[in-house]
Design a protein around this motif. Structure first.
Motif, PDB file in Angstrom:
ATOM      1  N   MET A 132       0.994  -1.882  -0.265  1.00 40.14           N
ATOM      2  CA  MET A 132       0.108   0.241  -0.034  1.00 40.14           C
ATOM      3  C   MET A 132       1.230   1.192  -0.322  1.00 40.14           C
ATOM      4  O   MET A 132       1.956   1.301   0.468  1.00 40.14           O
ATOM      5  CB  MET A 132      -1.107   0.174   1.359  1.00 40.14           C
TER       6      MET A 132
ATOM      7  N   SER B  58       2.579   4.665   1.179  1.00 39.65           N
ATOM      8  CA  SER B  58       2.536   5.060   2.051  1.00 39.65           C
ATOM      9  C   SER B  58       1.845   5.973   3.330  1.00 39.65           C
ATOM     10  O   SER B  58       1.187   6.720   3.814  1.00 39.65           O
ATOM     11  CB  SER B  58       3.979   5.777   2.700  1.00 39.65           C
TER      12      SER B  58
ATOM     13  N   GLU C 223      -1.614   4.887   3.992  1.00 40.82           N
ATOM     14  CA  GLU C 223      -1.540   4.251   4.861  1.00 40.82           C
ATOM     15  C   GLU C 223      -1.619   5.015   6.008  1.00 40.82           C
ATOM     16  O   GLU C 223      -2.206   5.568   6.573  1.00 40.82           O
ATOM     17  CB  GLU C 223       0.063   3.226   4.993  1.00 40.82           C
TER      18      GLU C 223
ATOM     19  N   MET D 234      -3.471   2.892   8.836  1.00 44.30           N
ATOM     20  CA  MET D 234      -3.338   1.521   8.408  1.00 44.30           C
ATOM     21  C   MET D 234      -1.684   1.779   8.935  1.00 44.30           C
ATOM     22  O   MET D 234      -0.806   0.833   9.008  1.00 44.30           O
ATOM     23  CB  MET D 234      -3.175   1.460   7.333  1.00 44.30           C
ATOM     24  N   HIS D 235      -0.464   2.523   8.839  1.00 44.63           N
ATOM     25  CA  HIS D 235       1.331   2.559   8.250  1.00 44.63           C
ATOM     26  C   HIS D 235       1.334   1.843   9.900  1.00 44.63           C
ATOM     27  O   HIS D 235       2.138   1.002   9.753  1.00 44.63           O
ATOM     28  CB  HIS D 235       1.487   4.081   8.791  1.00 44.63           C
ATOM     29  N   THR D 236       1.131   2.150  11.114  1.00 48.13           N
ATOM     30  CA  THR D 236       1.325   1.529  12.274  1.00 48.13           C
ATOM     31  C   THR D 236       0.808   0.185  12.149  1.00 48.13           C
ATOM     32  O   THR D 236       1.007  -0.116  12.472  1.00 48.13           O
ATOM     33  CB  THR D 236       0.191   2.177  13.189  1.00 48.13           C
TER      34      THR D 236
ATOM     35  N   THR E 227       0.361  -1.956   9.968  1.00 52.48           N
ATOM     36  CA  THR E 227       0.935  -2.987   8.775  1.00 52.48           C
ATOM     37  C   THR E 227       2.488  -3.035   9.694  1.00 52.48           C
ATOM     38  O   THR E 227       2.189  -4.461   9.553  1.00 52.48           O
ATOM     39  CB  THR E 227       1.326  -1.319   7.840  1.00 52.48           C
ATOM     40  N   ASP E 228       2.313  -2.753  10.746  1.00 52.40           N
ATOM     41  CA  ASP E 228       3.652  -3.090  11.268  1.00 52.40           C
ATOM     42  C   ASP E 228       2.883  -3.929  12.560  1.00 52.40           C
ATOM     43  O   ASP E 228       3.936  -5.365  12.824  1.00 52.40           O
ATOM     44  CB  ASP E 228       4.666  -1.700  12.186  1.00 52.40           C
TER      45      ASP E 228
ATOM     46  N   VAL F 134       0.620  -6.097  11.712  1.00 51.17           N
ATOM     47  CA  VAL F 134       0.237  -6.895  11.380  1.00 51.17           C
ATOM     48  C   VAL F 134       1.511  -7.957  11.424  1.00 51.17           C
ATOM     49  O   VAL F 134       1.411  -9.422  11.109  1.00 51.17           O
ATOM     50  CB  VAL F 134      -0.449  -7.072   9.801  1.00 51.17           C
ATOM     51  N   VAL F 135       2.657  -7.465  10.706  1.00 47.03           N
ATOM     52  CA  VAL F 135       3.333  -8.019  10.266  1.00 47.03           C
ATOM     53  C   VAL F 135       4.504  -8.950  11.465  1.00 47.03           C
ATOM     54  O   VAL F 135       4.623 -10.226  11.930  1.00 47.03           O
ATOM     55  CB  VAL F 135       4.412  -7.317   9.333  1.00 47.03           C
TER      56      VAL F 135
ATOM     57  N   ASN G  26      -8.577  -3.648  16.177  1.00 41.32           N
ATOM     58  CA  ASN G  26      -7.568  -3.812  14.547  1.00 41.32           C
ATOM     59  C   ASN G  26      -8.909  -4.579  13.716  1.00 41.32           C
ATOM     60  O   ASN G  26      -8.699  -3.501  12.606  1.00 41.32           O
ATOM     61  CB  ASN G  26      -6.824  -4.349  15.001  1.00 41.32           C
TER      62      ASN G  26
ATOM     63  N   ALA H 208      -9.856  -3.192  10.037  1.00 42.66           N
ATOM     64  CA  ALA H 208      -9.582  -3.504   8.808  1.00 42.66           C
ATOM     65  C   ALA H 208     -10.692  -3.510   7.819  1.00 42.66           C
ATOM     66  O   ALA H 208     -10.685  -3.505   6.512  1.00 42.66           O
ATOM     67  CB  ALA H 208      -8.501  -4.976   8.656  1.00 42.66           C
TER      68      ALA H 208
END
Length: 99
Positions: free
Chosen positions: A1, A3, A6, A11-13, A15-16, A18-19, A89, A93
């Motif tokens: 996605m 940045s 995001e 969603m930028h935080t 994403t981290d 989720v990983v 979360n 999503a």
């Protein structure tokens, strides 16, 4: 996605997070698999190798969990807070724009 997208969607935080969560789940699975394998082997040499791998998998899980706890993404001792975060979360999503 992208940045910018995001950041605009918050969603930028996530994403981290989720990983990190995926990595934590994989590490937990590794711990379980090594433990099961160590109880099934026939030779002491292989059992020792698996025990070493199990120790390393436990260490990895602990490091990932500690990282997530420090970031506020994981609350293993506070079920209510973890549930609140999981629901938040899930809502994020579900409300994420589709591209």
């Amino acid at each position: 996605m992208n940045s910018l997208i995001e950041r605009l969607t918050g969603m930028h935080t996530l994403t981290d997070q989720v990983v990190a969560t995926d990595l934590l789940i994989a590490a937990k699975s590794g711990v379980r698999n090594y433990a099961m394998a160590a109880t099934e082997v026939a030779t002491p040499e292989i059992k020792a190798i698996l025990a070493k791998q199990l120790d390393e998998a436990i260490d990895l899980h602990e490091r990932i969990a500690d990282y997530m706890i420090q970031k506020g993404w994981y609350h293993p001792w506070d079920v209510k807070e973890q549930l609140r975060l999981d629901l938040q979360n899930a809502r994020t999503a579900l409300n994420a724009p589709t591209l």
